[in-house]
Design an enzyme around this catalytic site. Structure first.
Site, PDB file in Angstrom:
ATOM      1  N   ARG A 131       0.858  -1.191   0.000  1.00 34.64           N
ATOM      2  CA  ARG A 131       0.000   0.000   0.000  1.00 34.64           C
ATOM      3  C   ARG A 131       0.898   1.246   0.000  1.00 34.64           C
ATOM      4  O   ARG A 131       2.124   1.153   0.002  1.00 34.64           O
ATOM      5  CB  ARG A 131      -0.897  -0.011   1.242  1.00 34.64           C
ATOM      6  N   ASP A 152       5.760  -7.446   1.527  1.00 37.26           N
ATOM      7  CA  ASP A 152       5.185  -6.775   2.692  1.00 37.26           C
ATOM      8  C   ASP A 152       4.838  -7.835   3.722  1.00 37.26           C
ATOM      9  O   ASP A 152       4.833  -9.031   3.420  1.00 37.26           O
ATOM     10  CB  ASP A 152       3.908  -6.006   2.274  1.00 37.26           C
ATOM     11  N   ASP A 174       9.140 -10.006   5.760  1.00 34.22           N
ATOM     12  CA  ASP A 174       9.309  -9.179   6.962  1.00 34.22           C
ATOM     13  C   ASP A 174      10.747  -8.691   6.928  1.00 34.22           C
ATOM     14  O   ASP A 174      11.683  -9.479   7.144  1.00 34.22           O
ATOM     15  CB  ASP A 174       9.040 -10.014   8.221  1.00 34.22           C
ATOM     16  N   ASN A 176      11.674   0.556   1.242  1.00 30.19           N
ATOM     17  CA  ASN A 176      10.621   1.520   1.550  1.00 30.19           C
ATOM     18  C   ASN A 176       9.862   1.189   2.838  1.00 30.19           C
ATOM     19  O   ASN A 176       9.265   2.078   3.450  1.00 30.19           O
ATOM     20  CB  ASN A 176       9.655   1.555   0.349  1.00 30.19           C
ATOM     21  N   TYR A 236      11.937   6.826  15.418  1.00 31.70           N
ATOM     22  CA  TYR A 236      11.687   7.012  13.978  1.00 31.70           C
ATOM     23  C   TYR A 236      12.751   7.924  13.358  1.00 31.70           C
ATOM     24  O   TYR A 236      13.377   7.582  12.348  1.00 31.70           O
ATOM     25  CB  TYR A 236      10.290   7.598  13.781  1.00 31.70           C
ATOM     26  N   LYS A 273      15.655   6.999  10.593  1.00 30.75           N
ATOM     27  CA  LYS A 273      15.702   7.660   9.289  1.00 30.75           C
ATOM     28  C   LYS A 273      17.023   8.408   9.086  1.00 30.75           C
ATOM     29  O   LYS A 273      17.529   8.505   7.958  1.00 30.75           O
ATOM     30  CB  LYS A 273      14.505   8.605   9.133  1.00 30.75           C
ATOM     31  N   VAL A 308       3.373  12.873   3.383  1.00 29.43           N
ATOM     32  CA  VAL A 308       2.745  12.190   2.248  1.00 29.43           C
ATOM     33  C   VAL A 308       1.420  11.607   2.735  1.00 29.43           C
ATOM     34  O   VAL A 308       1.349  11.077   3.850  1.00 29.43           O
ATOM     35  CB  VAL A 308       3.636  11.034   1.729  1.00 29.43           C
ATOM     36  N   THR A 343      -0.708   8.993   3.358  1.00 36.19           N
ATOM     37  CA  THR A 343      -0.790   7.522   3.422  1.00 36.19           C
ATOM     38  C   THR A 343      -1.340   7.138   4.783  1.00 36.19           C
ATOM     39  O   THR A 343      -1.545   7.998   5.654  1.00 36.19           O
ATOM     40  CB  THR A 343       0.599   6.852   3.267  1.00 36.19           C
TER      41      THR A 343
HETATM   42  N1  LIG Z   1       3.706   9.112   4.963  1.00 38.19           N
HETATM   43  C1  LIG Z   1       4.617  10.035   5.236  1.00 38.19           C
HETATM   44  O1  LIG Z   1       4.293  11.208   5.522  1.00 38.19           O
HETATM   45  C2  LIG Z   1       6.084   9.693   5.210  1.00 38.19           C
HETATM   46  C3  LIG Z   1       7.011  10.727   5.282  1.00 38.19           C
HETATM   47  C4  LIG Z   1       8.370  10.438   5.231  1.00 38.19           C
HETATM   48  C5  LIG Z   1       8.783   9.121   5.082  1.00 38.19           C
HETATM   49  N2  LIG Z   1       7.855   8.120   5.017  1.00 38.19           N
HETATM   50  C6  LIG Z   1       8.359   6.765   4.855  1.00 38.19           C
HETATM   51  O2  LIG Z   1       7.863   6.250   3.634  1.00 38.19           O
HETATM   52  C7  LIG Z   1       7.833   4.804   3.695  1.00 38.19           C
HETATM   53  C8  LIG Z   1       6.497   4.312   3.207  1.00 38.19           C
HETATM   54  O3  LIG Z   1       5.491   4.674   4.132  1.00 38.19           O
HETATM   55  P1  LIG Z   1       4.009   5.083   3.689  1.00 38.19           P
HETATM   56  O4  LIG Z   1       3.873   6.527   3.910  1.00 38.19           O
HETATM   57  O5  LIG Z   1       3.706   4.533   2.351  1.00 38.19           O
HETATM   58  O6  LIG Z   1       3.147   4.362   4.827  1.00 38.19           O
HETATM   59  P2  LIG Z   1       2.403   2.939   4.869  1.00 38.19           P
HETATM   60  O7  LIG Z   1       2.199   2.635   6.304  1.00 38.19           O
HETATM   61  O8  LIG Z   1       1.215   2.981   3.977  1.00 38.19           O
HETATM   62  O9  LIG Z   1       3.452   1.921   4.209  1.00 38.19           O
HETATM   63  C9  LIG Z   1       4.446   1.249   4.939  1.00 38.19           C
HETATM   64  C10 LIG Z   1       4.421  -0.207   4.494  1.00 38.19           C
HETATM   65  O10 LIG Z   1       5.492  -0.901   5.168  1.00 38.19           O
HETATM   66  C11 LIG Z   1       4.984  -2.156   5.546  1.00 38.19           C
HETATM   67  N3  LIG Z   1       5.764  -2.758   6.610  1.00 38.19           N
HETATM   68  C12 LIG Z   1       5.751  -2.432   7.940  1.00 38.19           C
HETATM   69  N4  LIG Z   1       6.561  -3.245   8.633  1.00 38.19           N
HETATM   70  C13 LIG Z   1       7.107  -4.101   7.725  1.00 38.19           C
HETATM   71  C14 LIG Z   1       8.035  -5.178   7.812  1.00 38.19           C
HETATM   72  N5  LIG Z   1       8.552  -5.564   8.998  1.00 38.19           N
HETATM   73  N6  LIG Z   1       8.393  -5.832   6.679  1.00 38.19           N
HETATM   74  C15 LIG Z   1       7.850  -5.467   5.480  1.00 38.19           C
HETATM   75  N7  LIG Z   1       6.962  -4.474   5.334  1.00 38.19           N
HETATM   76  C16 LIG Z   1       6.603  -3.798   6.445  1.00 38.19           C
HETATM   77  C17 LIG Z   1       3.555  -1.860   5.970  1.00 38.19           C
HETATM   78  O11 LIG Z   1       2.773  -3.047   6.073  1.00 38.19           O
HETATM   79  C18 LIG Z   1       3.113  -0.902   4.876  1.00 38.19           C
HETATM   80  O12 LIG Z   1       2.566  -1.583   3.777  1.00 38.19           O
HETATM   81  C19 LIG Z   1       8.143   4.468   5.162  1.00 38.19           C
HETATM   82  O13 LIG Z   1       9.503   4.094   5.264  1.00 38.19           O
HETATM   83  C20 LIG Z   1       7.897   5.763   5.886  1.00 38.19           C
HETATM   84  O14 LIG Z   1       8.634   5.855   7.069  1.00 38.19           O
HETATM   85  C21 LIG Z   1       6.524   8.374   5.075  1.00 38.19           C
END
Ligand SMILES: NC(=O)c1ccc[n+]([C@@H]2O[C@H](COP(=O)([O-])OP(=O)(O)OC[C@H]3O[C@@H](n4cnc5c(N)ncnc54)[C@H](O)[C@@H]3O)[C@@H](O)[C@H]2O)c1
Length: 252
Positions: free
Chosen positions: A23, A44, A70, A97, A162, A166, A195, A197
């Site tokens: 997702r 995922d 995982d 990601n 977090y 990062k 973002v 999400t």
């Molecule tokens: N959404 C934001 O504002 C934002 C901002 C900066 C960075 N990010 C980073 O972007 C990346 C994607 O996040 P997103 O915004 O799409 O959120 P999201 O929660 O929709 O996606 C994260 C995905 O990682 C998967 N995941 C979690 N633990 C896992 C594991 N142990 N093994 C495999 N998969 C696993 C989740 O099931 C999910 O599908 C992340 O690294 C997040 O930290 C997000």
């Protein structure tokens, strides 16, 4: 011009693996790379969601398959390695990601939560690069993209685990870029701002939006366009860097 209008066919005959691809941003990256011709594995811990997402993209004629992974588990990475080795024998693009988040001041953070976040967000990317290296070497000019966050370079009160994970990813990116440059493998970091999400759906007051000069969150397609650039030959002389896609947040 939108990201989709600007896309080409940069990933024909290329194989990509996106972690956390069921997702959100990961799924958008998978969609974008597959649209440009890649064979994509989305991986995922969300098995049902991932399988449905892959099926839906296959329904659009794209070559996308789901496999459980995982990222914090070395054995799970070994399985993923075997699947790609058997299926394609090489890996052109690895997008680390997958990520999780929690909010707690340092004083109240549990060691368990701290360790879990570091294991998924930072160790997961380390294991990904380490495990997939033999397959990245089989590609002509492989690229790795590690998804960091503006909270890495900027810090954010309440996000010790977090933000540390990062920031750590930025260090890992530079080290991997230095170690692998002579082999033609590029490693870069994506640094997203807010973002839209599920990761930040529950954030109060729009999260970082009030501090974002452009006054909104990004759409996932705007991050996918950046990943596609970093992973493509358009970025053939770009390694060890950070591509900030944040609506101006870091300029404040
Ligand atoms: N959404 C934001 O504002 C934002 C901002 C900066 C960075 N990010 C980073 O972007 C990346 C994607 O996040 P997103 O915004 O799409 O959120 P999201 O929660 O929709 O996606 C994260 C995905 O990682 C998967 N995941 C979690 N633990 C896992 C594991 N142990 N093994 C495999 N998969 C696993 C989740 O099931 C999910 O599908 C992340 O690294 C997040 O930290 C997000």
């Amino acid at each position: 011009m939108s990201a989709v209008e600007g896309q080409g066919h940069r990933f024909v005959d290329r194989v990509a693996l996106i972690t956390g691809g069921a997702r959100g941003q990961g799924l958008a990256h998978a969609h974008r790379l597959a649209d440009e011709g890649a064979s994509v594995y989305i991986s995922d811990v969300l098995q049902d969601e991932g399988e449905l997402a892959a099926e839906s993209l296959r329904g659009k004629g794209l070559d996308v398959h789901f496999h459980f992974l995982d990222v914090s588990d070395p054995g799970s990475w070994d399985d993923m390695f075997s699947v790609i080795k058997t299926g394609h024998g090489k890996l052109d693009v690895l997008v680390n990601n997958a990520g999780i988040i929690n909010v707690a001041p340092i004083e109240k953070e549990s060691l368990e939560a701290w360790t879990r976040i570091l294991n998924v967000n930072l160790t997961g990317a380390f294991l990904g690069i380490q495990t997939m290296l033999p397959l990245l070497r089989e590609a002509d000019a492989a690229a790795v993209v590690n998804t960091s966050s503006i909270f890495g370079p900027s810090g954010a009160a309440g996000y010790a685990a977090y933000a540390s994970s990062k920031a750590g990813l930025l260090g890992l990116t530079k080290v991997a870029a230095l170690e692998l440059a002579s082999e033609g493998i590029r490693v870069n970091a994506l640094v997203p701002g807010g973002v839209s999400t599920e990761l930040n759906a529950l954030e109060p007051d729009g999260g970082v939006v009030p501090e974002t000069p452009m006054g909104r969150r990004a759409d996932v397609s705007e991050l996918a366009a950046a990943v596609a650039y970093l992973a493509s030959s358009d970025a053939s002389f770009v390694t060890g860097t950070e591509l900030v896609v944040d609506g101006g947040f870091m300029t404040r």
